[in-house]
Design a protein around this motif. Structure first.
Motif, PDB file in Angstrom:
ATOM      1  N   LEU B  52      87.411  33.428 100.463  1.00 46.48           N
ATOM      2  CA  LEU B  52      88.589  32.591 100.208  1.00 46.48           C
ATOM      3  C   LEU B  52      89.591  33.288  99.293  1.00 46.48           C
ATOM      4  N   ASN B  53      89.107  34.062  98.327  1.00 49.45           N
ATOM      5  CA  ASN B  53      90.049  34.811  97.491  1.00 49.45           C
ATOM      6  C   ASN B  53      90.742  35.900  98.301  1.00 49.45           C
ATOM      7  N   ASN B  54      90.046  36.483  99.264  1.00 51.36           N
ATOM      8  CA  ASN B  54      90.709  37.445 100.154  1.00 51.36           C
ATOM      9  C   ASN B  54      91.834  36.772 100.937  1.00 51.36           C
ATOM     10  N   VAL B  55      91.586  35.559 101.401  1.00 50.89           N
ATOM     11  CA  VAL B  55      92.635  34.827 102.129  1.00 50.89           C
ATOM     12  C   VAL B  55      93.843  34.615 101.208  1.00 50.89           C
ATOM     13  N   ALA B  56      93.570  34.163  99.973  1.00 51.09           N
ATOM     14  CA  ALA B  56      94.663  33.897  99.029  1.00 51.09           C
ATOM     15  C   ALA B  56      95.422  35.172  98.679  1.00 51.09           C
ATOM     16  N   GLU B  57      94.687  36.259  98.455  1.00 52.74           N
ATOM     17  CA  GLU B  57      95.318  37.475  97.929  1.00 52.74           C
ATOM     18  C   GLU B  57      95.901  38.374  99.013  1.00 52.74           C
TER      19      GLU B  57
END
Lengths: 113, 148
Positions: B52-57
């Motif tokens: 999910l942090n990959n999606v955000a970043e």
């Protein structure tokens, strides 16, 4: 990002008082650590007893702090909880950092060297 | 027979670092993740945080947008599906997540990143990525119950 320090003649201990170091707090952690470690202590012990969760951003921040300290200072870790230990093991960062089972063990080791 | 209603969970939220944190709290506090052992819950939280942090970043590259998380309990694991409407993966493929050499490198040369995909690949199976209709669709299984 709440961090508590304890100072001894040659050892600066930083105790993380948060339950996570993650993507939302990694930059703040790194900046607070840079401020707190601006002392001349040759050894820094980062105690993670309260940290239940560390992600890759948090791990990257810990590595960045290690690099900020430079090659002439020692940085060690203590009290890794199971999920945090897993992150260090899977990324093989457990071979880069000396990891002590407890803060007391880290201090005893420092006193003996 | 239909699946038990509590054996699956779906959540849609806006992907940015603080809402990812809030979403993880919610996903972990409800079935099916809530019912797992502590070690398995830690594994699930770690994998979902990285994805999910990959999606955000990266997918939303500093902006934000919707992400949909679907979790369902399967024998010995958790099946996960993550869908976002952000940028496609570079070259249409998932990063390999190979660790940089560590060994005896001096502190100045230690890697500060590149850990995320290594963790995801280490802790998942059947990782599958597709770009369809302007969506990134990632699915994988988190094998569970191997240790306590």
């Amino acid at each position: 990002m709440q961090l508590t320090t304890q100072t001894r003649p040659k050892v600066l201990s930083v105790l993380v008082m948060e339950d996570r170091i993650d993507a939302a707090s990694a930059i703040q952690f790194k900046e607070r650590m840079r401020d707190l470690t601006g002392t001349a202590h040759p050894r820094v012990v980062l105690d993670l007893a309260r940290v239940k969760f560390l992600d890759s951003s948090g791990l990257g921040a810990i590595v960045a702090v290690r690099k900020l300290l430079g090659p002439d200072r020692v940085m060690e870790l203590s009290s890794l909880t199971p999920t945090v230990e897993k992150v260090f093991r899977l990324t093989r960062m457990d071979s880069i950092f000396t990891i002590h089972p407890s803060h007391e063990a880290a201090l005893a080791n420092a006193a003996a060297t | 027979m239909p699946p038990r209603p509590d054996a699956a969970q779906q959540l849609v939220f806006t992907a940015d670092p603080s809402s990812v944190r809030a979403a993880l709290v919610r996903l972990l506090s409800e079935a099916p993740v809530h019912d797992l052992g502590e070690d398995d819950r830690g594994t699930v939280e770690l994998v979902l945080a990285e994805v999910l942090n990959n999606v955000a970043e990266h997918a939303y590259a500093g902006g934000s947008g919707p992400v949909e998380v679907g979790l369902s309990a399967i024998p010995n694991g958790l099946a996960c599906r993550i869908i976002d409407r952000g940028l496609a993966m570079p070259e249409g493929a998932l990063p390999e997540g190979r660790l940089s050499a560590t060994g005896t490198v001096p502190p100045d040369d230690l890697p500060e990143g590149g850990f995320g995909w290594h963790l995801i690949r280490s802790l998942t199976a059947d990782l599958c990525y597709a770009r369809k209709a302007g969506q990134n669709r990632l699915s994988f299984v988190i094998p569970l119950g191997g240790q306590t």
